[in-house]
Design a protein around this motif. Sequence first.
Motif, PDB file in Angstrom:
ATOM      1  N   LEU A 168      11.481  69.119  -3.074  1.00 27.07           N
ATOM      2  CA  LEU A 168      11.866  70.206  -2.117  1.00 27.07           C
ATOM      3  C   LEU A 168      11.974  69.769  -0.872  1.00 27.07           C
ATOM      4  O   LEU A 168      12.737  70.470   0.027  1.00 27.07           O
ATOM      5  CB  LEU A 168      11.103  71.431  -2.573  1.00 27.07           C
ATOM      6  CG  LEU A 168      10.976  71.883  -3.893  1.00 27.07           C
ATOM      7  CD1 LEU A 168       9.939  73.158  -3.944  1.00 27.07           C
ATOM      8  CD2 LEU A 168      12.547  72.488  -3.865  1.00 27.07           C
ATOM      9  N   HIS A 169      11.171  68.975  -0.442  1.00 36.61           N
ATOM     10  CA  HIS A 169      11.255  68.415   0.952  1.00 36.61           C
ATOM     11  C   HIS A 169      12.416  68.060   1.323  1.00 36.61           C
ATOM     12  O   HIS A 169      13.083  68.386   2.360  1.00 36.61           O
ATOM     13  CB  HIS A 169      10.080  67.439   1.160  1.00 36.61           C
ATOM     14  CG  HIS A 169       9.608  67.182   2.814  1.00 36.61           C
ATOM     15  ND1 HIS A 169      10.261  66.291   3.467  1.00 36.61           N
ATOM     16  CD2 HIS A 169       8.648  67.582   3.479  1.00 36.61           C
ATOM     17  CE1 HIS A 169       9.757  65.980   4.793  1.00 36.61           C
ATOM     18  NE2 HIS A 169       8.736  66.838   4.653  1.00 36.61           N
ATOM     19  N   LYS A 170      13.306  67.199   0.640  1.00 33.87           N
ATOM     20  CA  LYS A 170      14.508  66.734   0.943  1.00 33.87           C
ATOM     21  C   LYS A 170      15.588  67.586   0.855  1.00 33.87           C
ATOM     22  O   LYS A 170      16.246  67.733   1.561  1.00 33.87           O
ATOM     23  CB  LYS A 170      14.900  65.494  -0.195  1.00 33.87           C
ATOM     24  CG  LYS A 170      13.876  64.399  -0.034  1.00 33.87           C
ATOM     25  CD  LYS A 170      14.202  63.387  -1.205  1.00 33.87           C
ATOM     26  CE  LYS A 170      13.939  63.692  -2.495  1.00 33.87           C
ATOM     27  NZ  LYS A 170      13.922  62.541  -3.487  1.00 33.87           N
ATOM     28  N   MET A 171      15.424  68.538  -0.123  1.00 31.90           N
ATOM     29  CA  MET A 171      16.253  69.511  -0.360  1.00 31.90           C
ATOM     30  C   MET A 171      16.372  70.681   0.816  1.00 31.90           C
ATOM     31  O   MET A 171      17.416  71.005   1.515  1.00 31.90           O
ATOM     32  CB  MET A 171      16.078  70.224  -1.763  1.00 31.90           C
ATOM     33  CG  MET A 171      16.307  69.571  -2.779  1.00 31.90           C
ATOM     34  SD  MET A 171      16.013  70.218  -4.449  1.00 31.90           S
ATOM     35  CE  MET A 171      17.381  71.529  -4.459  1.00 31.90           C
ATOM     36  N   ILE A 172      15.217  70.788   1.145  1.00 33.31           N
ATOM     37  CA  ILE A 172      14.839  71.963   2.152  1.00 33.31           C
ATOM     38  C   ILE A 172      15.842  71.348   3.690  1.00 33.31           C
ATOM     39  O   ILE A 172      16.259  72.206   4.397  1.00 33.31           O
ATOM     40  CB  ILE A 172      13.499  72.416   2.413  1.00 33.31           C
ATOM     41  CG1 ILE A 172      13.203  73.269   1.291  1.00 33.31           C
ATOM     42  CG2 ILE A 172      13.311  72.988   4.026  1.00 33.31           C
ATOM     43  CD1 ILE A 172      11.589  73.472   1.520  1.00 33.31           C
ATOM     44  N   ARG A 173      15.423  70.080   4.074  1.00 26.13           N
ATOM     45  CA  ARG A 173      16.154  69.640   5.391  1.00 26.13           C
ATOM     46  C   ARG A 173      17.651  69.356   4.842  1.00 26.13           C
ATOM     47  O   ARG A 173      18.239  69.681   6.058  1.00 26.13           O
ATOM     48  CB  ARG A 173      15.528  68.105   5.373  1.00 26.13           C
ATOM     49  CG  ARG A 173      14.179  68.182   6.014  1.00 26.13           C
ATOM     50  CD  ARG A 173      13.295  66.796   5.959  1.00 26.13           C
ATOM     51  NE  ARG A 173      12.307  66.902   7.170  1.00 26.13           N
ATOM     52  CZ  ARG A 173      11.319  67.747   7.269  1.00 26.13           C
ATOM     53  NH1 ARG A 173      11.342  68.963   6.404  1.00 26.13           N
ATOM     54  NH2 ARG A 173      10.782  67.773   8.334  1.00 26.13           N
ATOM     55  N   LEU A 174      18.054  69.044   3.774  1.00 24.40           N
ATOM     56  CA  LEU A 174      19.588  69.067   3.678  1.00 24.40           C
ATOM     57  C   LEU A 174      20.156  70.320   3.755  1.00 24.40           C
ATOM     58  O   LEU A 174      21.218  70.534   4.869  1.00 24.40           O
ATOM     59  CB  LEU A 174      19.897  67.885   2.514  1.00 24.40           C
ATOM     60  CG  LEU A 174      21.305  67.769   2.382  1.00 24.40           C
ATOM     61  CD1 LEU A 174      22.021  66.992   3.567  1.00 24.40           C
ATOM     62  CD2 LEU A 174      21.890  67.301   1.046  1.00 24.40           C
ATOM     63  N   ILE A 175      19.730  71.190   3.024  1.00 23.71           N
ATOM     64  CA  ILE A 175      20.304  72.638   3.269  1.00 23.71           C
ATOM     65  C   ILE A 175      20.253  73.144   4.633  1.00 23.71           C
ATOM     66  O   ILE A 175      21.315  73.676   5.158  1.00 23.71           O
ATOM     67  CB  ILE A 175      19.844  73.503   2.231  1.00 23.71           C
ATOM     68  CG1 ILE A 175      20.639  74.620   1.873  1.00 23.71           C
ATOM     69  CG2 ILE A 175      18.522  73.957   2.428  1.00 23.71           C
ATOM     70  CD1 ILE A 175      20.412  75.685   0.671  1.00 23.71           C
ATOM     71  N   THR A 176      19.047  72.948   5.284  1.00 19.09           N
ATOM     72  CA  THR A 176      19.111  73.442   6.727  1.00 19.09           C
ATOM     73  C   THR A 176      19.806  72.827   7.770  1.00 19.09           C
ATOM     74  O   THR A 176      20.780  73.508   8.430  1.00 19.09           O
ATOM     75  CB  THR A 176      17.501  73.033   7.291  1.00 19.09           C
ATOM     76  OG1 THR A 176      16.729  73.782   6.330  1.00 19.09           O
ATOM     77  CG2 THR A 176      17.515  73.686   8.610  1.00 19.09           C
ATOM     78  N   ILE A 177      20.080  71.225   7.734  1.00 20.46           N
ATOM     79  CA  ILE A 177      20.793  70.725   8.748  1.00 20.46           C
ATOM     80  C   ILE A 177      22.301  70.779   8.262  1.00 20.46           C
ATOM     81  O   ILE A 177      23.166  70.949   9.278  1.00 20.46           O
ATOM     82  CB  ILE A 177      20.517  69.120   8.407  1.00 20.46           C
ATOM     83  CG1 ILE A 177      21.122  68.596   9.824  1.00 20.46           C
ATOM     84  CG2 ILE A 177      21.006  68.465   7.493  1.00 20.46           C
ATOM     85  CD1 ILE A 177      20.668  67.192  10.107  1.00 20.46           C
ATOM     86  N   PHE A 204      23.305  72.122  -4.332  1.00 17.27           N
ATOM     87  CA  PHE A 204      22.105  72.240  -4.697  1.00 17.27           C
ATOM     88  C   PHE A 204      21.542  72.906  -6.013  1.00 17.27           C
ATOM     89  O   PHE A 204      22.201  73.901  -6.392  1.00 17.27           O
ATOM     90  CB  PHE A 204      21.176  73.010  -3.426  1.00 17.27           C
ATOM     91  CG  PHE A 204      21.495  72.400  -2.057  1.00 17.27           C
ATOM     92  CD1 PHE A 204      20.383  71.565  -1.655  1.00 17.27           C
ATOM     93  CD2 PHE A 204      22.752  72.292  -1.422  1.00 17.27           C
ATOM     94  CE1 PHE A 204      20.460  70.860  -0.458  1.00 17.27           C
ATOM     95  CE2 PHE A 204      22.672  71.838  -0.174  1.00 17.27           C
ATOM     96  CZ  PHE A 204      21.838  71.175   0.596  1.00 17.27           C
ATOM     97  N   SER A 205      20.611  72.344  -6.701  1.00 16.41           N
ATOM     98  CA  SER A 205      19.986  72.993  -7.771  1.00 16.41           C
ATOM     99  C   SER A 205      18.436  73.130  -7.683  1.00 16.41           C
ATOM    100  O   SER A 205      17.943  72.103  -7.625  1.00 16.41           O
ATOM    101  CB  SER A 205      20.346  72.259  -9.093  1.00 16.41           C
ATOM    102  OG  SER A 205      19.394  72.919 -10.022  1.00 16.41           O
ATOM    103  N   PHE A 206      18.107  74.332  -7.154  1.00 14.31           N
ATOM    104  CA  PHE A 206      16.678  74.620  -7.053  1.00 14.31           C
ATOM    105  C   PHE A 206      15.994  75.339  -8.234  1.00 14.31           C
ATOM    106  O   PHE A 206      14.892  75.571  -8.216  1.00 14.31           O
ATOM    107  CB  PHE A 206      16.559  75.676  -6.073  1.00 14.31           C
ATOM    108  CG  PHE A 206      16.802  75.331  -4.526  1.00 14.31           C
ATOM    109  CD1 PHE A 206      15.738  74.791  -3.873  1.00 14.31           C
ATOM    110  CD2 PHE A 206      17.700  75.560  -4.035  1.00 14.31           C
ATOM    111  CE1 PHE A 206      15.990  74.557  -2.503  1.00 14.31           C
ATOM    112  CE2 PHE A 206      18.420  74.943  -2.627  1.00 14.31           C
ATOM    113  CZ  PHE A 206      17.149  74.398  -1.943  1.00 14.31           C
ATOM    114  N   ASN A 207      16.748  74.823  -9.417  1.00 11.10           N
ATOM    115  CA  ASN A 207      15.992  75.297 -10.755  1.00 11.10           C
ATOM    116  C   ASN A 207      14.806  74.335 -10.828  1.00 11.10           C
ATOM    117  O   ASN A 207      14.883  73.175 -10.583  1.00 11.10           O
ATOM    118  CB  ASN A 207      17.107  74.874 -12.104  1.00 11.10           C
ATOM    119  CG  ASN A 207      16.595  75.762 -13.238  1.00 11.10           C
ATOM    120  OD1 ASN A 207      15.886  75.272 -13.765  1.00 11.10           O
ATOM    121  ND2 ASN A 207      17.638  76.787 -13.401  1.00 11.10           N
TER     122      ASN A 207
END
Length: 670
Positions: free
Chosen positions: A496-505, A602-605
Amino acid sequence: MKDAKILPLVQDESWLKSHADAVYERFVRYQSAIRDINSHSGSILEFARSHEYYGFHFEKLRNGWVYREWAPQAHNLFLMGDFNHWNKYSHPMKRNYRGDWEVFLPYEEYKDSFVHGSKVKVHVEADNGAYDRIPAYIRKVDQNPENHDFAGQIWFPKKEFAWTDQKFSSKSQKKCPLIYECHIGMAQEKEGVGTYLEFAENILPRIKAAGYNTIQMMAIMEHPYYGSFGYHVSNFFAPTSRFGDPEDLKFLINKAHQYGIAVIMDIVHSHAVKNINEGLNEFDGSENQYFHPGPKGYHEGWDSKLFDYGKFEVQQFLLSNIRYWMEEFHFDGFRFDGVTSVIYYHHGHTDFDHPDKYFNDGVDQDALLYLQLANTLIHTFSESKISIAEEVSGMPGLCRECEDGGIGFDFRLAMGIPDFWIKTMKHKPDEHWDMFEMWHELTNRPKNERTIAYAESHDQALVGDKSIAFWLMDKEMYFNMGIDDKNLVVDRGIALHKMIRLITISLGGEGYLNFIGNEFGHPEWVDFPREGNNWSYQYARRQWSLADNESLKYKQLGLWDKAMIKLIDEFKVLSASHAQQIYLDAEKKILAYERADLIFIFSFNISESFFGYELTLPKVGDYLNILNSDDSKFGGFDRIDNKIHYSTNKNGVIKLYLPNRTCMVLKKIE
């Protein structure tokens, strides 16, 4: 015929038409102020030169030093210091033709006593009593660590600093800022205060290698209390001596420019320390010299003083301060602290649930005008300079040109995005994360105003809160960050740390900000030495050894951030138009969008992985996976084959394997 009162801001934002008069009125006030400044000084650049008149200066024609001070309601001023053995009364100051206080020291008489590095204060007799004060325009302050006494220092080095950055320009950084927010004192791993020179040697190479093109320096202006994070400023023209001499700061900035990195300052013009001994409060004995008198001039939440932006002399003091930092230290711009507090008398303590509140609910028109003048000065000084507003209300036109009816900033910080992430992590289990809300929070911004997106800044890392990494993994970070450790909490947290950063940027703005160390998931919080922690520096430092250790997952998070920043920079994602949503499945928690001709998926599943998942892409053709969070070098599980080319059918439909809690970026093969 077009109504002259309908400015471009209102033309572009139809919901503002009922407030066209209010927008026009602030534009007229701005025009009037510029005319007054031009009449007084010739230009706003010349107006912002009060630091060349006040303070200490050597005058060649008179062959000596002159010291001037603005203190209109004081009874008497006396200069004292090492040069006169701290005699309070031997050097009285007199009012000059302008009404300012002045004293002259002939060179021949004082050449051996009034020297570089010697200490000075000014003794002020006024209605509030008699105090030994630090000159308002002092360029360096000496702090005695034993008794915490502050004194001004005469700073006339024999050799001027030799700048070598003449060819550097922050023009490209202004188009696509990738900002590394940092604090010089806490940037080293040692338990102590870091220096400008240590930062230049040890940290700048890391920032360059990480791919960031801009650094945002906190706590540069002198402040009495280290734990204030630099937000209780006492001496506005003095770089804090905690980190070294002014020349050391110049060396750092010059070095950053050699690396191709722009440097912006976290400038604090929103308030000032209330201390009488160190700061500006009651300098001439009155409450209303620099600040508003009474409750209007005091911020209860910050325990600090509030400037009177409508006063001509205060405008000149603050604008000169801006010019000084750009001219003397080559700063490439500013992040203005607490803009919401500046704009509104209520300091933002309300719900901005109706447009009227932007124009009629406690708006300080003098403060808005000051911000317009500040931005005009910055961009008149150089078009490549950057101005950023820390502003949460959504004030219309904040990042539009003054001539359009705006306030003139280049960017606003997307303060709602980190709040969204923290609230989501704190209050919602993963299965309840709302994809529609996520899309809304990351895309809800004016199309004609640029935004700096960020998942977390220093605010989210302070003691009492937690960094994203610590929210996600908490105590498990102490025991299970080894490469070979098996831990579901850490696996989830890293994903999630990686996903949160990529979707934010990639989705949240036209610029991006990261707080020092958070790119590799720095553990714990930030807490400066204080009585409550036995004056410990344990949490006021950055543990780079964690990121450098090949056997720890911190290293993998750092590699992900580096790869992400490189991709965003290479494909100019931040300067591209807003993202276009391709697909959103709220139940399966899958989101896909296009920006800068790249496809972000993104898959947040939380548990399911999907084979042959169909998405319809905007363009027919073959696609290559150019970034994949499940790559083992980034702490993933290698469930996605990076070598596969994905081909759409004639209708643009593509089939993908989407493992849970992963993200990928596809690029069309030309």
